[in-house]
Design a protein around this motif. Structure first.
Motif, PDB file in Angstrom:
ATOM      1  N   LEU A 447       3.185  -2.296  40.687  1.00 10.73           N
ATOM      2  CA  LEU A 447       4.157  -1.690  41.605  1.00 10.73           C
ATOM      3  C   LEU A 447       5.414  -1.255  40.848  1.00 10.73           C
ATOM      4  O   LEU A 447       5.933  -0.150  41.064  1.00 10.73           O
ATOM      5  CB  LEU A 447       4.506  -2.681  42.705  1.00 10.73           C
ATOM      6  CG  LEU A 447       5.548  -2.219  43.737  1.00 10.73           C
ATOM      7  CD1 LEU A 447       5.080  -0.958  44.447  1.00 10.73           C
ATOM      8  CD2 LEU A 447       5.837  -3.331  44.745  1.00 10.73           C
ATOM      9  N   LYS A 448       5.914  -2.093  39.953  1.00  9.06           N
ATOM     10  CA  LYS A 448       7.088  -1.729  39.158  1.00  9.06           C
ATOM     11  C   LYS A 448       6.811  -0.504  38.300  1.00  9.06           C
ATOM     12  O   LYS A 448       7.654   0.391  38.160  1.00  9.06           O
ATOM     13  CB  LYS A 448       7.494  -2.904  38.257  1.00  9.06           C
ATOM     14  CG  LYS A 448       8.116  -4.076  38.975  1.00  9.06           C
ATOM     15  CD  LYS A 448       8.498  -5.155  37.971  1.00  9.06           C
ATOM     16  CE  LYS A 448       9.112  -6.371  38.662  1.00  9.06           C
ATOM     17  NZ  LYS A 448       9.461  -7.428  37.675  1.00  9.06           N
ATOM     18  N   HIS A 451       6.609   2.629  40.519  1.00  3.74           N
ATOM     19  CA  HIS A 451       7.949   2.914  41.035  1.00  3.74           C
ATOM     20  C   HIS A 451       8.810   3.574  39.958  1.00  3.74           C
ATOM     21  O   HIS A 451       9.555   4.521  40.231  1.00  3.74           O
ATOM     22  CB  HIS A 451       8.598   1.619  41.531  1.00  3.74           C
ATOM     23  CG  HIS A 451      10.003   1.795  41.984  1.00  3.74           C
ATOM     24  ND1 HIS A 451      11.085   1.445  41.197  1.00  3.74           N
ATOM     25  CD2 HIS A 451      10.527   2.296  43.132  1.00  3.74           C
ATOM     26  CE1 HIS A 451      12.201   1.703  41.841  1.00  3.74           C
ATOM     27  NE2 HIS A 451      11.895   2.219  43.024  1.00  3.74           N
ATOM     28  N   SER A 452       8.695   3.098  38.713  1.00  6.86           N
ATOM     29  CA  SER A 452       9.447   3.692  37.613  1.00  6.86           C
ATOM     30  C   SER A 452       9.029   5.140  37.379  1.00  6.86           C
ATOM     31  O   SER A 452       9.869   5.998  37.074  1.00  6.86           O
ATOM     32  CB  SER A 452       9.237   2.884  36.326  1.00  6.86           C
ATOM     33  OG  SER A 452       9.712   1.562  36.480  1.00  6.86           O
ATOM     34  N   SER A 454       7.974   7.204  39.637  1.00  5.04           N
ATOM     35  CA  SER A 454       8.524   8.043  40.710  1.00  5.04           C
ATOM     36  C   SER A 454      10.003   8.335  40.494  1.00  5.04           C
ATOM     37  O   SER A 454      10.501   9.381  40.916  1.00  5.04           O
ATOM     38  CB  SER A 454       8.312   7.369  42.068  1.00  5.04           C
ATOM     39  OG  SER A 454       9.109   6.192  42.171  1.00  5.04           O
ATOM     40  N   HIS A 459       5.340  11.468  40.184  1.00  4.24           N
ATOM     41  CA  HIS A 459       4.886  10.744  41.375  1.00  4.24           C
ATOM     42  C   HIS A 459       3.418  10.346  41.242  1.00  4.24           C
ATOM     43  O   HIS A 459       2.561  11.204  41.005  1.00  4.24           O
ATOM     44  CB  HIS A 459       5.098  11.614  42.620  1.00  4.24           C
ATOM     45  CG  HIS A 459       6.483  12.167  42.720  1.00  4.24           C
ATOM     46  ND1 HIS A 459       7.589  11.363  42.821  1.00  4.24           N
ATOM     47  CD2 HIS A 459       6.932  13.450  42.715  1.00  4.24           C
ATOM     48  CE1 HIS A 459       8.678  12.117  42.880  1.00  4.24           C
ATOM     49  NE2 HIS A 459       8.312  13.393  42.816  1.00  4.24           N
ATOM     50  N   GLN A 490      10.719  -1.312  46.762  1.00  2.00           N
ATOM     51  CA  GLN A 490       9.951  -0.411  45.897  1.00  2.00           C
ATOM     52  C   GLN A 490       8.839   0.275  46.674  1.00  2.00           C
ATOM     53  O   GLN A 490       8.582   1.483  46.490  1.00  2.00           O
ATOM     54  CB  GLN A 490       9.372  -1.207  44.723  1.00  2.00           C
ATOM     55  CG  GLN A 490      10.426  -1.685  43.733  1.00  2.00           C
ATOM     56  CD  GLN A 490       9.882  -2.655  42.709  1.00  2.00           C
ATOM     57  OE1 GLN A 490       8.834  -3.288  42.930  1.00  2.00           O
ATOM     58  NE2 GLN A 490      10.577  -2.804  41.594  1.00  2.00           N
ATOM     59  N   GLN A 493      10.402   3.067  48.762  1.00  2.00           N
ATOM     60  CA  GLN A 493      10.746   4.254  47.982  1.00  2.00           C
ATOM     61  C   GLN A 493       9.508   5.054  47.606  1.00  2.00           C
ATOM     62  O   GLN A 493       9.541   6.287  47.578  1.00  2.00           O
ATOM     63  CB  GLN A 493      11.533   3.854  46.734  1.00  2.00           C
ATOM     64  CG  GLN A 493      12.984   3.487  47.029  1.00  2.00           C
ATOM     65  CD  GLN A 493      13.853   3.494  45.788  1.00  2.00           C
ATOM     66  OE1 GLN A 493      13.349   3.413  44.676  1.00  2.00           O
ATOM     67  NE2 GLN A 493      15.156   3.572  45.979  1.00  2.00           N
ATOM     68  N   LEU A 494       8.413   4.380  47.296  1.00  2.18           N
ATOM     69  CA  LEU A 494       7.169   5.105  47.032  1.00  2.18           C
ATOM     70  C   LEU A 494       6.697   5.840  48.289  1.00  2.18           C
ATOM     71  O   LEU A 494       6.180   6.966  48.222  1.00  2.18           O
ATOM     72  CB  LEU A 494       6.090   4.139  46.548  1.00  2.18           C
ATOM     73  CG  LEU A 494       6.181   3.698  45.087  1.00  2.18           C
ATOM     74  CD1 LEU A 494       5.142   2.620  44.784  1.00  2.18           C
ATOM     75  CD2 LEU A 494       5.997   4.881  44.159  1.00  2.18           C
ATOM     76  N   THR A 497       8.706   8.924  48.695  1.00  5.41           N
ATOM     77  CA  THR A 497       8.224   9.954  47.769  1.00  5.41           C
ATOM     78  C   THR A 497       7.032  10.696  48.349  1.00  5.41           C
ATOM     79  O   THR A 497       6.946  11.930  48.275  1.00  5.41           O
ATOM     80  CB  THR A 497       7.811   9.302  46.439  1.00  5.41           C
ATOM     81  OG1 THR A 497       8.948   8.674  45.854  1.00  5.41           O
ATOM     82  CG2 THR A 497       7.256  10.319  45.467  1.00  5.41           C
ATOM     83  N   LEU A 526      18.240  -0.942  43.322  1.00  3.50           N
ATOM     84  CA  LEU A 526      17.256   0.082  43.018  1.00  3.50           C
ATOM     85  C   LEU A 526      17.878   1.469  42.936  1.00  3.50           C
ATOM     86  O   LEU A 526      17.210   2.431  42.601  1.00  3.50           O
ATOM     87  CB  LEU A 526      16.156   0.088  44.087  1.00  3.50           C
ATOM     88  CG  LEU A 526      15.340  -1.196  44.220  1.00  3.50           C
ATOM     89  CD1 LEU A 526      14.252  -1.032  45.269  1.00  3.50           C
ATOM     90  CD2 LEU A 526      14.734  -1.596  42.886  1.00  3.50           C
TER      91      LEU A 526
END
Length: 568
Positions: A447-448, A451-452, A454, A459, A490, A493-494, A497, A526
């Motif tokens: 997940l990290k 997320h980074s 994105s 994406h 996170q 935020q994904l 996106t 974040l």
């Protein structure tokens, strides 16, 4: 004049008639000094003609010359192989000990344990003192590169075991240096009877206070290895070290003190005053420390939580900058971890790391690369040379990196909002790795990582459906009854996106119960803080557009899934 001539001739001419020579000495009874010299010389010559008699004299002379002077250490004649030149009292002493010094000279010239054992095996007799000297020499030259223990082949050698038996019966003939060197070289498991005998001898000498600082340090490290930090003898060593003058300590002894204390952190509070003294004194010896020693000291300061020793850390950093190319991978990793622990960074260190990383690219060590990227990420250092070199290394040798290391390499790109020049190749490589090893990435780490991606507008659309699936969310939650706040932010935020930036995405959506209304988190943010004046101008414009301040609390989602972050 006749006596002087006779002495000169006898010293240089060996092929002479023995009866005549003896008669000449008898004629001059006043020349007792010369008579003694010639007799000693004749004895050496005569014994060389009769090997069987030489063996008898060999044993007798060595046993005679290894008498202890003070009950602790050997007579100096037992230590010629410590690169020491013997000072003789007169010419007769030199002649007398010419044959007796031979084994020690031979031992001092040996450069490998096999050579020492080969020489010992040729001796007809093995006095305890010679065995002690030989054991010391084997332990001294037998350590492998970077190792302190003797190799297994030497330990199982029959001649070496005979040396051990001799020294086990009477370890008092060992010098202090030989005693502690042997302890360092012997294996812990299984404990041998020789080791127990050496330990008992160490305790006897320790109680008498006859050990020098260097030997105390070596003994302390051996005790930690053999008996652990709870050893009573170790406490006695620490107490005696505190009574010594630090000016008498060599730099490697100070490093040994740090390693001893590092091995028993539970004793730090008791010995903090001594440690403070060592920290202050260490400032003066930093220029004399080797790269390995700098790494050892920094590691010990971390283990001992010496956050108040910042002057020492800063000075160590100054010299660590010079040693960056000379550190081993493990040493460099520990140095950077120490600087992260103490929160230290400077531009000189960053420049040295840039040059080092660029010089090694693309063959960077995975662990060192991960630590360097963590250093840049946590200290928010946007170093383009380092990031570019890491990106190139990952593209060229992605198979060298584990899933956790790949995640640690990619996250700083998102945090620092930087795209390397080879971004297309980098993310193509990353996608191939994820497709091939998706199940090997721990859920939170994956997940990290996504997320980074994105955050720098790469994406991860191909993996959205897997991330939003109930199965992955259950894995992400693990054994806990709820998901932590950072993971929920996170995920949200994904999801934003997928809605705002990837309109073509038609896969599963994030369920409402996993969406958050604010990105405020207790441990980290974040969102990147924005300039205060820019924030005010944007807020005023949006109030005019929307007609209300309802959605402008810090990091709160608007109806359109955007947020505005206030300056901290």
């Amino acid at each position: 004049m006749a006596l002087i001539t006779l002495r000169r001739n006898l010293c240089h001419i060996f092929d002479f008639w023995i009866p005549g020579s003896v008669a000449a000495l008898t004629i001059h009874p006043a020349g007792n000094h010369v008579q003694k010299i010639v007799k000693d010389r004749l004895r050496v010559w005569f014994c060389s003609l009769q090997p069987e008699l030489f063996g008898v004299r060999f044993r007798h002379s060595y046993c005679k010359n290894f008498r202890s002077e003070n009950g602790n250490d050997l007579h100096p004649v037992a230590e010629p192989w410590f690169s020491r030149e013997q000072e003789w009292n007169g010419p007769e002493q030199s002649l007398k000990n010419e044959g007796e010094e031979t084994p020690y000279r031979r031992l001092s010239s040996c450069t490998s344990p096999e050579e020492v054992l080969s020489f010992i095996s040729t001796l007809d007799t093995l006095p305890v003192a010679v065995a002690s000297a030989a054991l010391h020499r084997v332990c001294e030259v037998g350590k492998g590169c970077g190792e302190r223990r003797l190799p297994k082949g030497i330990l199982e050698n029959s001649v070496f075991q005979a040396l051990c038996c001799q020294c086990e019966r009477d370890p008092s003939h060992l010098t202090s240096a030989g005693l502690v060197t042997a302890l360092q070289s012997l294996p812990v498991d299984p404990p041998s009877t020789l080791m127990l005998s050496l330990m008992a001898e160490c305790r006897r000498r320790l109680r008498r206070g006859g050990l020098e600082p260097h030997h105390l340090c070596m003994l302390g490290e051996s005790l930690v290895r053999l008996q652990g930090s709870g050893c009573e003898t170790l406490e006695l060593v620490l107490c005696q070290l505190q009574c010594e003058n630090l000016e008498m300590f060599a730099p490697e002894d100070i490093v040994a003190v740090y390693r001893i204390l590092q091995a028993c952190p539970e004793k730090v509070n008791k010995h903090q005053a001594f440690l403070n003294t060592v920290n202050n004194f260490s400032l003066s010896i930093v220029p004399r420390l080797s790269p390995e020693s700098v790494s050892h000291v920094l590691t010990a300061l971390v283990a001992l939580d010496q956050t108040h020793a910042l002057p020492l850390v800063i000075k160590l950093s100054k010299y660590a900058v010079r040693y960056i190319p000379r550190f081993t991978n493990e040493e460099l990793r520990k140095v950077l971890e120490a600087f992260l622990y103490f929160g230290h960074s400077d531009r000189f260190l960053t420049e040295a790391l840039e040059q080092h990383v660029a010089a090694l690219c693309p063959s960077l060590d995975p662990e060192v690369t991960s630590t360097v990227m963590e250093y840049c990420s946590r200290k928010r250092i946007l170093s383009k040379p380092i990031l570019n070199a890491v990106a190139e290394t990952l593209v060229c040798q992605s198979e060298k990196f584990s899933p956790s290391q790949i995640s640690e390499l990619i996250e700083p790109f998102g945090k620092l909002n930087y795209l390397p020049p080879n971004a297309p190749a980098l993310f193509r490589t990353l996608e191939n790795v994820l497709v091939a090893h998706f199940r090997h990435f721990p859920p939170k780490m994956l997940l990290k990582l996504l997320h980074s991606c994105s955050l720098i507008e790469r994406h991860p659309v191909n993996f959205m459906s897997k991330i939003f699936s109930p199965f992955f969310l259950q894995q992400l939650q693990g054994k806990e009854s709820y998901l932590d706040r950072v993971s929920l932010a996170q995920l949200t935020q994904l999801f934003m996106t997928s809605v705002l930036e990837c309109a073509f995405y038609k896969g599963p959506k994030l369920l409402p119960q996993y969406q958050v209304k604010s990105f405020l988190t207790p441990c980290c943010s974040l969102e990147t803080p924005v300039d205060l004046h820019l924030y005010k101008s944007v807020v005023i414009a949006l109030i005019d557009l929307l007609g209300s301040r309802l959605y402008f609390a810090s990091k709160v989602l608007t109806p359109y899934c955007y947020t505005i972050a206030s300056a901290l």
